[in-house]
Design a protein around this motif. Structure first.
Motif, PDB file in Angstrom:
ATOM      1  N   VAL A 149       8.803  -0.519  -5.856  1.00 42.32           N
ATOM      2  CA  VAL A 149       9.831   0.429  -5.430  1.00 42.32           C
ATOM      3  C   VAL A 149       9.679   0.579  -3.924  1.00 42.32           C
ATOM      4  CG1 VAL A 149      10.739   2.763  -5.610  1.00 42.32           C
ATOM      5  CG2 VAL A 149       9.806   1.635  -7.645  1.00 42.32           C
ATOM      6  N   LYS A 150      10.661   0.076  -3.218  1.00 46.18           N
ATOM      7  CA  LYS A 150      10.655   0.120  -1.764  1.00 46.18           C
ATOM      8  C   LYS A 150      11.511   1.293  -1.309  1.00 46.18           C
ATOM      9  CE  LYS A 150      11.270  -2.820   2.309  1.00 46.18           C
ATOM     10  NZ  LYS A 150      11.626  -4.192   2.773  1.00 46.18           N
ATOM     11  N   THR A 151      10.893   2.266  -0.643  1.00 51.31           N
ATOM     12  CA  THR A 151      11.578   3.495  -0.259  1.00 51.31           C
ATOM     13  C   THR A 151      11.708   3.577   1.263  1.00 51.31           C
ATOM     14  OG1 THR A 151      10.599   4.617  -2.158  1.00 51.31           O
ATOM     15  CG2 THR A 151      11.559   6.005  -0.440  1.00 51.31           C
ATOM     16  N   THR A 152      12.916   3.830   1.733  1.00 43.76           N
ATOM     17  CA  THR A 152      13.173   4.076   3.153  1.00 43.76           C
ATOM     18  C   THR A 152      13.737   5.486   3.288  1.00 43.76           C
ATOM     19  OG1 THR A 152      13.640   1.747   3.586  1.00 43.76           O
ATOM     20  CG2 THR A 152      14.450   3.343   5.192  1.00 43.76           C
ATOM     21  N   ILE A 153      13.104   6.285   4.119  1.00 42.25           N
ATOM     22  CA  ILE A 153      13.571   7.660   4.368  1.00 42.25           C
ATOM     23  C   ILE A 153      13.903   7.787   5.849  1.00 42.25           C
ATOM     24  CG2 ILE A 153      12.963  10.108   4.308  1.00 42.25           C
ATOM     25  CD1 ILE A 153      11.196   9.513   1.925  1.00 42.25           C
ATOM     26  N   GLY A 154      15.154   8.125   6.119  1.00 42.39           N
ATOM     27  CA  GLY A 154      15.611   8.207   7.490  1.00 42.39           C
ATOM     28  C   GLY A 154      14.786   9.160   8.337  1.00 42.39           C
ATOM     29  N   GLY A 155      14.362   8.687   9.501  1.00 42.12           N
ATOM     30  CA  GLY A 155      13.566   9.496  10.400  1.00 42.12           C
ATOM     31  C   GLY A 155      12.097   9.553  10.043  1.00 42.12           C
ATOM     32  N   VAL A 156      11.713   8.922   8.929  1.00 41.33           N
ATOM     33  CA  VAL A 156      10.313   8.941   8.507  1.00 41.33           C
ATOM     34  C   VAL A 156       9.727   7.532   8.485  1.00 41.33           C
ATOM     35  CG1 VAL A 156       8.708   9.580   6.664  1.00 41.33           C
ATOM     36  CG2 VAL A 156      10.711  11.021   7.133  1.00 41.33           C
ATOM     37  N   GLY A 157      10.372   6.592   7.791  1.00 41.37           N
ATOM     38  CA  GLY A 157       9.871   5.224   7.715  1.00 41.37           C
ATOM     39  C   GLY A 157      10.103   4.617   6.352  1.00 41.37           C
ATOM     40  N   SER A 158       9.437   3.498   6.092  1.00 39.53           N
ATOM     41  CA  SER A 158       9.590   2.770   4.835  1.00 39.53           C
ATOM     42  C   SER A 158       8.231   2.512   4.211  1.00 39.53           C
ATOM     43  CB  SER A 158      10.306   1.430   5.065  1.00 39.53           C
ATOM     44  OG  SER A 158      11.614   1.613   5.542  1.00 39.53           O
ATOM     45  N   THR A 159       8.221   2.431   2.907  1.00 44.37           N
ATOM     46  CA  THR A 159       7.006   2.089   2.172  1.00 44.37           C
ATOM     47  C   THR A 159       7.384   1.264   0.949  1.00 44.37           C
ATOM     48  OG1 THR A 159       5.025   2.955   1.094  1.00 44.37           O
ATOM     49  CG2 THR A 159       7.045   4.207   0.800  1.00 44.37           C
ATOM     50  N   ASP A 160       6.506   0.352   0.577  1.00 40.85           N
ATOM     51  CA  ASP A 160       6.739  -0.522  -0.581  1.00 40.85           C
ATOM     52  C   ASP A 160       5.541  -0.397  -1.499  1.00 40.85           C
ATOM     53  OD1 ASP A 160       7.314  -2.466  -2.405  1.00 40.85           O
ATOM     54  OD2 ASP A 160       7.809  -4.006  -0.943  1.00 40.85           O
ATOM     55  N   LYS A 161       5.737   0.199  -2.666  1.00 41.41           N
ATOM     56  CA  LYS A 161       4.632   0.427  -3.579  1.00 41.41           C
ATOM     57  C   LYS A 161       4.888  -0.275  -4.912  1.00 41.41           C
ATOM     58  CE  LYS A 161       2.714   4.643  -1.662  1.00 41.41           C
ATOM     59  NZ  LYS A 161       1.992   5.897  -2.001  1.00 41.41           N
ATOM     60  N   THR A 162       3.790  -0.791  -5.491  1.00 43.42           N
ATOM     61  CA  THR A 162       3.862  -1.393  -6.813  1.00 43.42           C
ATOM     62  C   THR A 162       3.537  -0.339  -7.860  1.00 43.42           C
ATOM     63  OG1 THR A 162       3.213  -3.567  -5.962  1.00 43.42           O
ATOM     64  CG2 THR A 162       2.955  -3.184  -8.322  1.00 43.42           C
ATOM     65  N   HIS A 163       4.453  -0.144  -8.777  1.00 43.62           N
ATOM     66  CA  HIS A 163       4.279   0.819  -9.862  1.00 43.62           C
ATOM     67  C   HIS A 163       3.789   0.070 -11.098  1.00 43.62           C
ATOM     68  CE1 HIS A 163       7.084   4.153  -8.150  1.00 43.62           C
ATOM     69  NE2 HIS A 163       6.618   3.384  -7.171  1.00 43.62           N
ATOM     70  N   THR A 164       2.678   0.519 -11.662  1.00 45.19           N
ATOM     71  CA  THR A 164       2.084  -0.189 -12.799  1.00 45.19           C
ATOM     72  C   THR A 164       1.993   0.675 -14.054  1.00 45.19           C
ATOM     73  OG1 THR A 164      -0.138   0.439 -12.062  1.00 45.19           O
ATOM     74  CG2 THR A 164       0.720  -1.684 -11.292  1.00 45.19           C
ATOM     75  N   GLY A 165       2.550   1.860 -14.030  1.00 46.57           N
ATOM     76  CA  GLY A 165       2.427   2.750 -15.173  1.00 46.57           C
ATOM     77  C   GLY A 165       3.719   2.948 -15.937  1.00 46.57           C
TER      78      GLY A 165
END
Length: 219
Positions: A149-165
């Motif tokens: 799940v790759k999340t981009t939040i305006g004014g904050v940044g982006s992160t890409d995390k692998t969800h395994t649950g």
């Protein structure tokens, strides 16, 4: 009287001789051919295949740093990948296990603030239980799911995390059009769960439906 008896004996002799000659003649019926039975189809065996379809679902998000709510819409897009599995048939019932890996273009689009969520791949490991009607098999399936799940939040940044649950449940219909090739249509509901992003306390996750068609080769 004597002449009558002699004539009768002679006639019986001729009939017997004719029957013996007929027995010596070749038969017109030809050789006896054993019946040929078509092999009974079985779902038992390993298989590999490919699939493609469409996914659509929701983004679950909260408040970023306590100052505003992440404004992200629903996501949808193309999915496609491959699967491998094994089936075992017991009478009319078929049990098995399947693992798949999917490339995806599940995208929420960008909000006014530039918020955005995207899933680029996911996979599942599931059990399957079906009922075989010769070459037709409806089935249900369920198990574990994972994905990014790759999340981009305006004014904050982006992160890409692998969800395994996560988990996946669904069902489908498969048809064997030869002894080795099968085709299927399938529905899956996939929930990848939630994870905290940017150490902000906000949790972001996705859950979505997948409708896909697949082709398998059974060994």
């Amino acid at each position: 009287m004597k002449k009558f008896l002699l004539s009768s004996v002679a006639a019986l002799g001729l009939v017997a001789a004719g029957a013996a000659s007929a027995a010596d003649l070749p038969s017109r019926k030809g050789p006896v051919v054993a019946p040929v039975y078509a092999p009974v189809f079985t779902w038992t065996g390993f298989y590999v295949g490919a699939n493609a379809g469409y996914g659509f679902g929701n983004v679950n998000a909260g408040t970023v740093f306590g100052n505003r709510t992440v404004n992200i819409g629903d996501l949808d897009g193309f999915v496609g990948g491959g699967q491998v599995g094994y089936n075992y048939q017991m009478g009319q019932f078929v049990v098995g296990v399947e693992a798949d890996i999917q490339g995806a273009d599940l995208n929420s689009g960008s909000s006014f603030f530039g918020d955005r969520v995207r899933t680029e791949y996911f996979g599942t490991v599931r059990g399957r239980v079906g009922v075989a009607f010769d070459r037709f098999m409806p089935y249900v399936t369920g198990g574990w799911a994972y994905g990014n799940v790759k999340t981009t939040i305006g004014g904050v940044g982006s992160t890409d995390k692998t969800h395994t649950g996560g988990y996946a449940v669904g069902g489908g219909l498969e048809y064997a059009f030869t002894n080795n090739w099968t085709a299927k249509v399938e529905y899956l509901y996939v929930d990848l769960g939630e994870k905290t992003v940017f150490n902000s306390g906000v949790k972001v996750g996705t859950d979505f439906s997948v409708v896909r068609a697949g082709l398998n080769y059974k060994f």
